[in-house]
Write a protein that holds these residues in place. Structure first.
Motif, mmCIF file in Angstrom:
data_model
loop_
_atom_site.group_PDB
_atom_site.id
_atom_site.type_symbol
_atom_site.label_atom_id
_atom_site.label_comp_id
_atom_site.label_asym_id
_atom_site.label_seq_id
_atom_site.Cartn_x
_atom_site.Cartn_y
_atom_site.Cartn_z
ATOM 1 N N LEU A 1 -3.102 -0.603 -9.847
ATOM 2 C CA LEU A 1 -3.245 0.407 -8.800
ATOM 3 C C LEU A 1 -4.692 0.390 -8.340
ATOM 4 C CD1 LEU A 1 -1.531 1.726 -11.454
ATOM 5 C CD2 LEU A 1 -0.847 3.271 -9.631
ATOM 6 N N HIS B 1 1.042 9.462 -1.737
ATOM 7 C CA HIS B 1 1.375 9.130 -3.121
ATOM 8 C C HIS B 1 1.192 10.292 -4.081
ATOM 9 C CE1 HIS B 1 -2.910 8.891 -2.786
ATOM 10 N NE2 HIS B 1 -2.842 7.793 -2.044
ATOM 11 N N VAL C 1 5.928 4.482 -10.253
ATOM 12 C CA VAL C 1 6.175 3.187 -9.607
ATOM 13 C C VAL C 1 7.032 2.306 -10.512
ATOM 14 C CG1 VAL C 1 5.077 1.051 -8.811
ATOM 15 C CG2 VAL C 1 4.112 3.263 -8.150
ATOM 16 N N LEU D 1 1.151 8.127 -11.587
ATOM 17 C CA LEU D 1 1.653 7.370 -10.437
ATOM 18 C C LEU D 1 2.177 6.008 -10.880
ATOM 19 C CD1 LEU D 1 2.093 7.013 -7.399
ATOM 20 C CD2 LEU D 1 -0.296 6.255 -7.213
ATOM 21 N N ALA D 2 1.480 5.350 -11.787
ATOM 22 C CA ALA D 2 1.928 4.045 -12.285
ATOM 23 C C ALA D 2 3.314 4.156 -12.911
ATOM 24 C CB ALA D 2 0.935 3.492 -13.307
ATOM 25 N N ILE E 1 -0.837 -1.298 -4.557
ATOM 26 C CA ILE E 1 -0.095 -1.652 -5.779
ATOM 27 C C ILE E 1 0.090 -3.159 -5.802
ATOM 28 C CG2 ILE E 1 2.033 -1.332 -7.098
ATOM 29 C CD1 ILE E 1 0.542 1.292 -6.717
ATOM 30 N N LEU F 1 -3.586 8.618 -11.887
ATOM 31 C CA LEU F 1 -3.165 7.226 -11.670
ATOM 32 C C LEU F 1 -2.126 6.793 -12.686
ATOM 33 C CD1 LEU F 1 -4.100 4.718 -9.798
ATOM 34 C CD2 LEU F 1 -5.125 6.944 -9.435
ATOM 35 N N ILE G 1 -3.339 3.804 -1.887
ATOM 36 C CA ILE G 1 -3.444 3.123 -3.172
ATOM 37 C C ILE G 1 -2.685 1.804 -3.043
ATOM 38 C CG2 ILE G 1 -2.886 3.170 -5.633
ATOM 39 C CD1 ILE G 1 -5.019 5.197 -4.972
ATOM 40 N N GLN H 1 0.845 -1.197 0.000
ATOM 41 C CA GLN H 1 0.000 0.000 0.000
ATOM 42 C C GLN H 1 0.878 1.244 0.000
ATOM 43 O OE1 GLN H 1 -3.788 0.147 1.587
ATOM 44 N NE2 GLN H 1 -3.624 -1.617 2.937
#
Length: 314
Positions: free
Chosen positions: A188, A37, A129, A125-126, A218, A122, A216, A33
């Motif tokens: 996500l 973020h 990551v 953010l992806a 993952i 999102l 969020i 988690q």
């Protein structure tokens, strides 16, 4: 508890520790988690609101759906003295998917605008990551993103699955969502912060993914397992049906283009001249992601190893 990681600490004195925590999340858990973020809490609250309102418009359809009908029939047979078994090939789930090139619900009125804004956040953010995964695996920055787009020749897939798991009168007779691994890349999940039910399989034991406000979740899919040559594993997970509460689940999938070729990164294969330690022999085939999906849709709830074998034989 699955790991909870403060993503904001990537920028500061605790960067090395945060990188290590994410590496551990990918290698040992396949789920973690993220908090802090960067997605505004106000936006997440709006997402909760419009998705709940959208389900209210769909609820009548769910109540007339196949899972409800089959469960009612099973309970009727049981009440007449028949021994019954848990339903197979059925999930107690109301679900629809958002894609850029497909129509979206027009009600409630704020749904489209809110979810478009959310998906943009999102996607960013992806990609952040994935860059952390690149770094932890010893790959060049942008490696995974590049692989998913076929070296920039194609558009990576980004879809959002909006699910609700309504209260179920007999959770012993049906699954919310049957156990599976995810086919794609990085997932996500913005899950319900009140109603639980999501579980992962770790060391032979099912563990709850604890509801946590504003986080969020993952998880890594099958294609990350392949690209990492097995360093990162796609983890089995499921959703339990529950008697109380309507569990909301908004899962976004950053997947390869169907035309992208996926294989273990050369730097992570032991035969490569300049390996990023630790390296191992190639454990996975090279394949086109669209071919993998053709196999996956038929075998989603079965063991994943035969999927790799099937696609290797194509």
């Amino acid at each position: 508890m699955i790991p909870v990681i403060d993503f904001s600490k990537l920028h500061g004195d605790e960067r090395a520790q945060t990188l290590a925590e994410i590496a551990n999340g990918c290698e040992e858990w396949g789920f973690f988690q993220l908090v802090n973020h960067g997605i505004p809490e106000e936006l997440l609250e709006r997402v909760k609101k419009v998705c709940s309102e959208c389900y209210q418009l769909r609820e009548e359809g769910f109540n007339a759906s196949n899972p409800v009908r089959l469960l009612n029939e099973l309970v009727d047979r049981e009440s007449q003295g028949e021994a019954v078994k848990k339903l197979k090939d059925v999930d107690w789930e109301d679900v629809f998917v958002l894609q850029d090139d497909k129509p979206w619900p027009s009600n409630p009125p704020a749904f489209k605008e809110t979810m478009k804004e959310y998906r943009e956040e999102l996607r960013k953010l992806a990609e952040k990551v994935m860059e952390v995964m690149d770094e932890n695996l010893g790959l060049e920055k942008g490696y995974i993103k590049k692989a998913f787009s076929g070296n920039g020749q194609h558009e990576a897939f980004f879809g959002t699955k909006v699910s609700h798991y309504p209260p179920c009168p007999r959770p012993d007779l049906v699954d919310g969502l049957r156990s599976h691994t995810d086919a794609g890349g990085v997932i996500l999940l913005f899950q319900d912060d009140q109603v639980g039910g999501l579980q992962i399989l770790k060391d032979g034991e099912w563990l709850d993914v604890q509801p946590m406000k504003g986080s969020i979740v993952i998880n890594t899919g099958d294609q990350i397992e392949v690209l990492s040559n097995g360093r990162y594993k796609s983890t089995w997970h499921r959703v339990l049906a529950t008697r109380h509460g309507n569990r909301r689940s908004v899962a976004s999938f950053y997947n390869p283009s169907l035309k992208a070729t996926i294989a273990p990164a050369a730097e992570l294969v032991a035969s490569h001249t300049q390996v990023a330690a630790p390296a191992a022999p190639s454990s996975y085939p090279k394949f086109v992601f669209g071919d993998y999906m053709d196999v996956y849709v038929k075998q989603k709830f079965q063991a994943k190893e035969p999927r790799f074998e099937a696609v290797a034989a194509m």
